[in-house]
Design a protein around this motif. Structure first.
Motif, PDB file in Angstrom:
ATOM      1  N   LYS A 293       2.290  11.052  -5.060  1.00  0.00           N
ATOM      2  CA  LYS A 293       3.009  10.466  -6.195  1.00  0.00           C
ATOM      3  C   LYS A 293       2.288  10.772  -7.497  1.00  0.00           C
ATOM      4  O   LYS A 293       2.911  11.053  -8.524  1.00  0.00           O
ATOM      5  CB  LYS A 293       3.121   8.950  -6.019  1.00  0.00           C
ATOM      6  CG  LYS A 293       4.267   8.505  -5.136  1.00  0.00           C
ATOM      7  CD  LYS A 293       4.506   6.999  -5.255  1.00  0.00           C
ATOM      8  CE  LYS A 293       5.898   6.585  -4.861  1.00  0.00           C
ATOM      9  NZ  LYS A 293       6.178   6.617  -3.437  1.00  0.00           N
TER      10      LYS A 293
ATOM     11  N   SER B 148      -1.422   9.790  -3.464  1.00  0.00           N
ATOM     12  CA  SER B 148      -1.938  11.011  -4.113  1.00  0.00           C
ATOM     13  C   SER B 148      -0.799  11.983  -4.409  1.00  0.00           C
ATOM     14  O   SER B 148      -0.795  12.662  -5.439  1.00  0.00           O
ATOM     15  CB  SER B 148      -3.011  11.673  -3.258  1.00  0.00           C
ATOM     16  OG  SER B 148      -2.477  11.960  -1.987  1.00  0.00           O
TER      17      SER B 148
ATOM     18  N   VAL C 272       0.859  -1.185   0.000  1.00  0.00           N
ATOM     19  CA  VAL C 272       0.000   0.000   0.000  1.00  0.00           C
ATOM     20  C   VAL C 272       0.891   1.229   0.000  1.00  0.00           C
ATOM     21  O   VAL C 272       1.766   1.378   0.851  1.00  0.00           O
ATOM     22  CB  VAL C 272      -0.898   0.014   1.261  1.00  0.00           C
ATOM     23  CG1 VAL C 272      -1.708   1.301   1.310  1.00  0.00           C
ATOM     24  CG2 VAL C 272      -1.801  -1.200   1.273  1.00  0.00           C
ATOM     25  N   GLN C 273       0.681   2.108  -0.963  1.00  0.00           N
ATOM     26  CA  GLN C 273       1.447   3.349  -1.019  1.00  0.00           C
ATOM     27  C   GLN C 273       0.705   4.406  -0.223  1.00  0.00           C
ATOM     28  O   GLN C 273      -0.373   4.831  -0.604  1.00  0.00           O
ATOM     29  CB  GLN C 273       1.584   3.806  -2.478  1.00  0.00           C
ATOM     30  CG  GLN C 273       2.356   2.861  -3.364  1.00  0.00           C
ATOM     31  CD  GLN C 273       3.850   3.062  -3.219  1.00  0.00           C
ATOM     32  OE1 GLN C 273       4.301   3.896  -2.444  1.00  0.00           O
ATOM     33  NE2 GLN C 273       4.613   2.297  -3.971  1.00  0.00           N
ATOM     34  N   GLU C 274       1.298   4.835   0.873  1.00  0.00           N
ATOM     35  CA  GLU C 274       0.623   5.843   1.691  1.00  0.00           C
ATOM     36  C   GLU C 274       0.579   7.198   0.996  1.00  0.00           C
ATOM     37  O   GLU C 274      -0.340   7.969   1.164  1.00  0.00           O
ATOM     38  CB  GLU C 274       1.348   6.001   3.049  1.00  0.00           C
ATOM     39  CG  GLU C 274       1.146   4.846   3.993  1.00  0.00           C
ATOM     40  CD  GLU C 274      -0.226   4.857   4.640  1.00  0.00           C
ATOM     41  OE1 GLU C 274      -0.905   5.901   4.560  1.00  0.00           O
ATOM     42  OE2 GLU C 274      -0.606   3.834   5.207  1.00  0.00           O
ATOM     43  N   ASN C 275       1.590   7.476   0.211  1.00  0.00           N
ATOM     44  CA  ASN C 275       1.667   8.787  -0.417  1.00  0.00           C
ATOM     45  C   ASN C 275       1.220   8.747  -1.869  1.00  0.00           C
ATOM     46  O   ASN C 275       1.741   9.469  -2.710  1.00  0.00           O
ATOM     47  CB  ASN C 275       3.105   9.320  -0.336  1.00  0.00           C
ATOM     48  CG  ASN C 275       3.618   9.301   1.073  1.00  0.00           C
ATOM     49  OD1 ASN C 275       4.322   8.387   1.471  1.00  0.00           O
ATOM     50  ND2 ASN C 275       3.260  10.304   1.858  1.00  0.00           N
TER      51      ASN C 275
END
Lengths: 131, 346
Positions: free
Chosen positions: B242, B240, B235-238
């Motif tokens: 990116k 948005s 899961v990419q927390e950042n």
């Protein structure tokens, strides 16, 4: 979950599961990487530092490209009472072994290993470090 | 056959990698297929070139034919040379019919009227490119065949690509001959240089995929910014952030491959700005500074800076304007007026 820095974006708070282990990755080739980790550490609740935080230093294979002194990193590890793992991501064997170590640590931190707690594990690791 | 011609052919053949010599001689077409069959192309290059010179001797090669072989070599290895771009201006708007014979005649006549000792060779290629090779002499010396200039001209365009020889003094002559032959009235050097001739053409002919700024209020949903992370467990927390960086980057650079440049150079003539208490450089004169970016592929590396987290998006327009403004050499001066910002001089 991967993040570039802390604090985590609040818009995803409701989607996040319980956090069992925080691994701070420091690229030894980038001073910015160390700085980023230092500023992110401030946002971690103190209770995590009882065994649920670990530092992963990458890029150690490229000795000529080191920008960060090992002293500085070891001081950081000691200051936050958390274990320091060193690895080289570009080599598959080391990458796999490191991943296995982290998963093992995660299992302990999540409470999946009976008889071993995160705190007892980290104090085990600490004893072997100082000699 | 002239000794100098023989030596020139010998040295030209020696430049060619051994595996390509036969192909290039065939392209040249001066030696017959039967003659080429007699050469052993697997021996030492020294011996190959000797045999080739021998055959050229049989055919009585002169400097004109040798020059064609040189053009062929430089056309294939064009990226070894540094190319600059010149832009010509027409007085009127008429699109005249381009006659290649007329062009060659006018060019030769204009150049020779100023300088008798020149060797001028033309070769046309399928992509409408006319290659001109000029070897320069002086009033008293024969042309130096080892330091020629190369000019590439696409008819019906106002652009000329030049790889000059070391003798910069011949440039005005060359420019004069070009505007006369191409029927323009002025020519100026553009601030655009690169080893990749095709990339220069891509930039001035606008053949690269350009970005057209589109108004988009919401980020593109569900777009996989990093295709290699197909693992749904990561899961990419950042995400948005990116996606924002990716979108800004696409707007700045477009989605296609970038033209290949090796340098961007910024000559600063701005005032040094510091804390007034520090009392540094209290003399009010510009702080001269040269900033040079080099890379095997500058624009691609600039494009990858923000996604790699090494620079904030959006990048400075001074960097992203390079292909659009067709320049990679800049002079930056202080903006005169109320705002102490710098601006780019033409």
């Amino acid at each position: 979950h991967l993040a570039t820095s802390l604090p985590l974006p609040s818009e995803r708070d409701h989607l996040r599961p319980r956090i069992d282990l925080v691994v701070f990755m420091i690229d030894i080739k980038s001073k910015y990487s160390l700085k980023n980790v230092e500023t992110s550490l401030v946002h971690v609740d103190a209770s995590f530092f009882l065994g649920k935080v670990c530092f992963l230093v990458t890029g150690v294979g490229r000795v000529n490209a080191c920008s960060v002194e090992t002293n500085a990193i070891c001081k950081l590890g000691k200051a936050y009472c958390s274990p320091m793992l060193f690895c080289e991501l570009e080599l598959e064997g080391i990458r796999v072994a490191t991943a296995q170590r982290l998963v093992r640590m995660l299992q302990i931190c999540a409470g999946h290993i009976p008889g071993v707690s995160a705190l007892s594990f980290v104090s085990l690791m600490r004893n072997s470090d100082d000699d | 056959m002239d000794e100098t011609v023989a030596e020139y052919i010998r040295r030209t053949v020696l430049k060619i990698p051994r595996d390509e010599i036969k192909m290039m001689l065939q392209k040249w077409g001066f030696l017959s297929e039967a003659q080429l069959q007699t050469v052993n192309f697997h021996q030492l290059k020294d011996n190959i070139s000797q045999e080739v010179v021998q055959l050229c001797e049989e055919n009585s090669a002169d400097i004109k034919q040798a020059a064609v072989l040189d053009i062929i070599y430089n056309h294939i290895y064009q990226n070894k040379r540094m190319w600059g771009v010149y832009q010509m201006k027409k007085s009127g708007d008429e699109l005249e019919y381009f006659d290649i014979t007329d062009f060659k005649k006018k060019f030769k006549r204009r150049l020779r009227s100023a300088l008798k000792n020149v060797t001028i060779t033309f070769k046309e290629y399928e992509d409408n490119a006319i290659w001109i090779r000029v070897a320069w002499g002086t009033a008293h010396k024969k042309p130096n065949q080892y330091k020629p200039s190369y000019v590439v001209y696409h008819s019906q365009t106002p652009y000329v690509f030049v790889s000059a020889s070391v003798l910069k003094s011949n440039m005005p002559l060359l420019c004069q001959a070009l505007i006369v032959a191409c029927n323009y009235h002025d020519i100026r050097e553009m601030e655009l240089r690169s080893h990749s001739l095709n990339s220069l053409k891509d930039i001035v002919f606008k053949r690269y995929s350009q970005n057209f700024p589109t108004h988009s209020t919401k980020p593109i949903q569900g777009r996989n910014v990093e295709p290699e992370n197909a693992d749904r467990r990561i899961v990419q927390e950042n995400r948005s952030e990116k996606e924002r960086v990716h979108r800004l980057n696409e707007e700045a650079f477009g989605s296609g491959p970038q033209p290949k440049l090796e340098f961007a150079q910024y000559r600063l003539e701005t005032m040094f700005k510091s804390d007034p208490k520090m009392d540094v450089l209290d003399k009010k004169e510009p702080f001269r500074c040269l900033v040079k970016f080099s890379s095997p592929h500058l624009l691609e590396s600039l494009k990858s800076l923000a996604p790699a987290g090494m620079a904030d998006a959006p990048l400075s327009p001074l960097l992203t304007c390079i292909p659009h403004n067709a320049r990679n050499y800049f002079k930056i001066r202080e903006k005169k007026g109320a705002f102490p910002e710098s601006f780019v001089s033409p």
